[in-house]
Design an enzyme around this catalytic site. Structure first.
Site, PDB file in Angstrom:
ATOM      1  N   ASP A 185     -14.299  24.773  -6.702  1.00  0.00           N
ATOM      2  CA  ASP A 185     -14.033  25.542  -7.930  1.00  0.00           C
ATOM      3  C   ASP A 185     -15.176  26.433  -8.438  1.00  0.00           C
ATOM      4  O   ASP A 185     -16.326  26.002  -8.465  1.00  0.00           O
ATOM      5  CB  ASP A 185     -13.755  24.596  -9.107  1.00  0.00           C
ATOM      6  CG  ASP A 185     -12.819  23.484  -8.791  1.00  0.00           C
ATOM      7  OD1 ASP A 185     -12.250  23.466  -7.706  1.00  0.00           O
ATOM      8  OD2 ASP A 185     -12.658  22.603  -9.657  1.00  0.00           O
ATOM      9  N   MET A 233     -18.075  24.599  -0.783  1.00  0.00           N
ATOM     10  CA  MET A 233     -17.902  25.097  -2.154  1.00  0.00           C
ATOM     11  C   MET A 233     -16.440  24.934  -2.550  1.00  0.00           C
ATOM     12  O   MET A 233     -15.552  25.222  -1.762  1.00  0.00           O
ATOM     13  CB  MET A 233     -18.286  26.580  -2.186  1.00  0.00           C
ATOM     14  CG  MET A 233     -17.982  27.285  -3.500  1.00  0.00           C
ATOM     15  SD  MET A 233     -18.522  29.019  -3.443  1.00  0.00           S
ATOM     16  CE  MET A 233     -17.049  29.792  -2.760  1.00  0.00           C
TER      17      MET A 233
HETATM   18  C1  FRU Z   1     -10.365  20.932  -8.875  1.00  0.00           C
HETATM   19  C2  FRU Z   1     -11.220  19.683  -8.982  1.00  0.00           C
HETATM   20  C3  FRU Z   1     -11.645  19.452 -10.412  1.00  0.00           C
HETATM   21  C4  FRU Z   1     -12.907  18.664 -10.261  1.00  0.00           C
HETATM   22  C5  FRU Z   1     -13.506  19.265  -9.033  1.00  0.00           C
HETATM   23  C6  FRU Z   1     -14.265  18.299  -8.184  1.00  0.00           C
HETATM   24  O1  FRU Z   1     -10.354  21.529  -7.636  1.00  0.00           O
HETATM   25  O2  FRU Z   1     -10.530  18.587  -8.463  1.00  0.00           O
HETATM   26  O3  FRU Z   1     -10.684  18.828 -11.216  1.00  0.00           O
HETATM   27  O4  FRU Z   1     -13.734  18.773 -11.383  1.00  0.00           O
HETATM   28  O5  FRU Z   1     -12.449  19.817  -8.279  1.00  0.00           O
HETATM   29  O6  FRU Z   1     -14.977  18.952  -7.189  1.00  0.00           O
END
Ligand code: FRU
Length: 496
Positions: A43, A41
């Site tokens: 964001d 997991m």
């Molecule tokens: C931030 C990020 C976002 C992207 C996501 C991909 O941690 O790099 O910019 O949408 O994680 O998992």
């Protein structure tokens, strides 16, 4: 479970997580922090109110404990503390998101739950090569099942000002103001640095570019990921998570970190004027936070308790990734104040308190009857005294410890996890300046097995870090150099 419209990929993820979660013992997980049922997991996504409950989605790769083709995991809660796991909500199953359903957000509208997210795909160029593209997309659902709309993608990078990147255009944060939908989206302009684009729409389908709200001109990193933009009291706050920052003093850390600007917003002209840049959380592990406004008007923020460059998850764990405790935000003198949601107090049990404990160098590592554990909410007040250092040792046994160290002379507070059992040569300590009133330092420490979140002086600063020390190490001790006096109030947190 009945599920008519799930694609093969989504169905596979739903079955997999339901099956695998059963094999992971509950007692190995944090008690009141969100973790994925299985797998990776990152964001928080789609943190929103829907039909009176708070929904949280997250970047999710169920099949391994490392990042992979992004799905959206899903859970919900009534009180930010007791979470209910829901089936995986989205899989990368369309041409426009075949390389991943990246971060995004959600809003309730007309009885429906609208998700807005970044689809990543590889576009075949005329010369046969492939180029990564990021576009914004919508899925609509009922709190459990979500359908991607046929109109997708709803926003493409050619709608941005000339020179903007087609590859780095992601993480829409959607909200509604009256009848209009708005979204802020992270992007990069022609000088290669981060910018935040504002779009608007009457129906969440057809979007128009409004303006570039802010750009970093190559200070504070490159790409600005995961923006959030909201009013707070009479100010306006811009949150973003820049990649590749250079350190500035003890305020801005190098690497990926979340920062904020408190400023003012002229809504009609769509003009944001920002103040100084500040770190949101001074610890080793905090990134990509997102906020929601509750029905009683509170602004609550949740972040991913991990840093991209410091992967600590032990090899034998079947899951990786912990969310922060949701935090209530307010503004004081243009600084963000953050405190654990007040709902946590409902789950406090077994109060123990010690008042005015005297401590001096000769006492060594002092323990207090009943003050131990790995899941607790503990407030420590270090009084005016004659000491140079004050240390709190957590997750401790004969071998392991994580130290919270207050260097009184320098006014520096440090988390040091070097002896937490880390087996990789990764960053192990981080420091910040703290200020005190009348020489009194107040620390509220929320620990939940592997996470330590310290809130200093009633939320003036936060410092969050992970430690994967064996759960058997559950002692807490105090020591100082000089003569100190302190008080402790500790509660266990019991949810299940
Ligand atoms: C931030 C990020 C976002 C992207 C996501 C991909 O941690 O790099 O910019 O949408 O994680 O998992």
């Amino acid at each position: 479970m009945e599920r008519q419209h799930a694609t093969e990929q989504l169905w596979k993820a739903i079955k997999y997580e339901a099956e695998e979660e059963k094999n992971i013992p509950r007692k190995e997980r944090p008690d009141f922090h969100v973790t994925p049922p299985v797998g990776w997991m990152n964001d928080p996504n789609g943190f929103s109110v829907y039909q009176g409950e708070y929904h949280l989605f997250y970047q999710y790769h169920p099949y391994s404990t490392s990042w992979g083709p992004m799905h959206w995991g899903h859970c919900k809660t009534k009180d930010f503390i007791d979470w209910e796991q829901l089936p995986c909500a989205m899989a990368p199953d369309m041409e426009y998101d075949g390389q991943g359903c990246f971060s995004g957000s959600a809003v309730e509208h007309g009885g429906k739950h609208i998700l807005m997210y970044t689809g990543v795909w590889e576009k075949k160029e005329k010369d046969g090569t492939y180029k990564m593209r990021q576009t914004q997309n919508i899925a609509v659902g009922d709190g459990i099942h979500y359908e991607k709309i046929t109109y997708n993608p709803v926003i493409t990078a050619d709608m941005l000002p000339k020179g903007s990147s087609f590859e780095d255009f992601r993480d829409p944060k959607i909200w509604k103001d009256g009848n209009i939908f708005y979204a802020v989206i992270g992007s990069r302009n022609e000088d290669g640095s981060g910018q935040i684009a504002l779009f608007s729409s009457a129906d969440a389908r057809k979007w128009s570019f409004e303006t570039i709200l802010d750009s970093c001109h190559n200070r504070w990193g490159k790409m600005w990921e995961c923006p959030d933009f909201f009013p707070l009291q009479d100010r306006q706050v811009l949150i973003t998570s820049p990649q590749f920052m250079e350190a500035e003093g003890l305020e801005i850390h190098n690497g990926n970190n979340a920062i904020y600007f408190v400023g003012s917003y002229e809504k009609e002209k769509k003009k944001f004027r920002r103040g100084s840049a500040n770190q949101i959380d001074y610890g080793l592990d905090f990134y990509a936070p997102q906020t929601v406004e509750t029905e009683d008007g509170r602004r609550i923020m949740i972040g991913w308790l991990q840093s991209w460059d410091n992967y600590l998850t032990p090899g034998n764990m079947r899951w990786s990734g912990i969310m922060s405790i949701p935090r209530e935000l307010s503004v004081k003198e243009d600084r963000l104040i953050q405190n654990p949601v007040r709902e946590l107090e409902k789950y406090r049990k077994n109060k123990l308190s010690y008042k005015n404990i005297h401590l001096e160098t000769e006492d060594g590592e002092k323990t207090l009857e009943g003050i131990n554990g790995r899941s607790f909410d503990m407030t420590i007040e270090i009084k005016k005294g004659e000491y140079d250092f004050f240390k709190i040792l957590l997750a401790k046994d004969e071998k392991y410890r994580t130290a919270l160290i207050y260097d009184r002379k320098k006014g520096i507070f440090t988390t040091d996890r070097l002896y937490s059992g880390m087996v990789k040569d990764l960053l192990s300590s981080r420091s910040m300046y703290v200020s005190t009133e009348n020489d009194v330092l107040r620390l509220r420490i929320i620990m939940d097995k592997y996470s330590i979140e310290v809130f200093v002086n009633d939320g003036q600063q936060a410092m969050s870090s992970l430690v994967y020390t064996s759960l058997k190490a559950d002692q807490i001790a105090f020591c100082c150099e000089g003569k100190a006096e302190f008080s402790v109030e500790k509660y266990d947190i019991e949810v299940h």
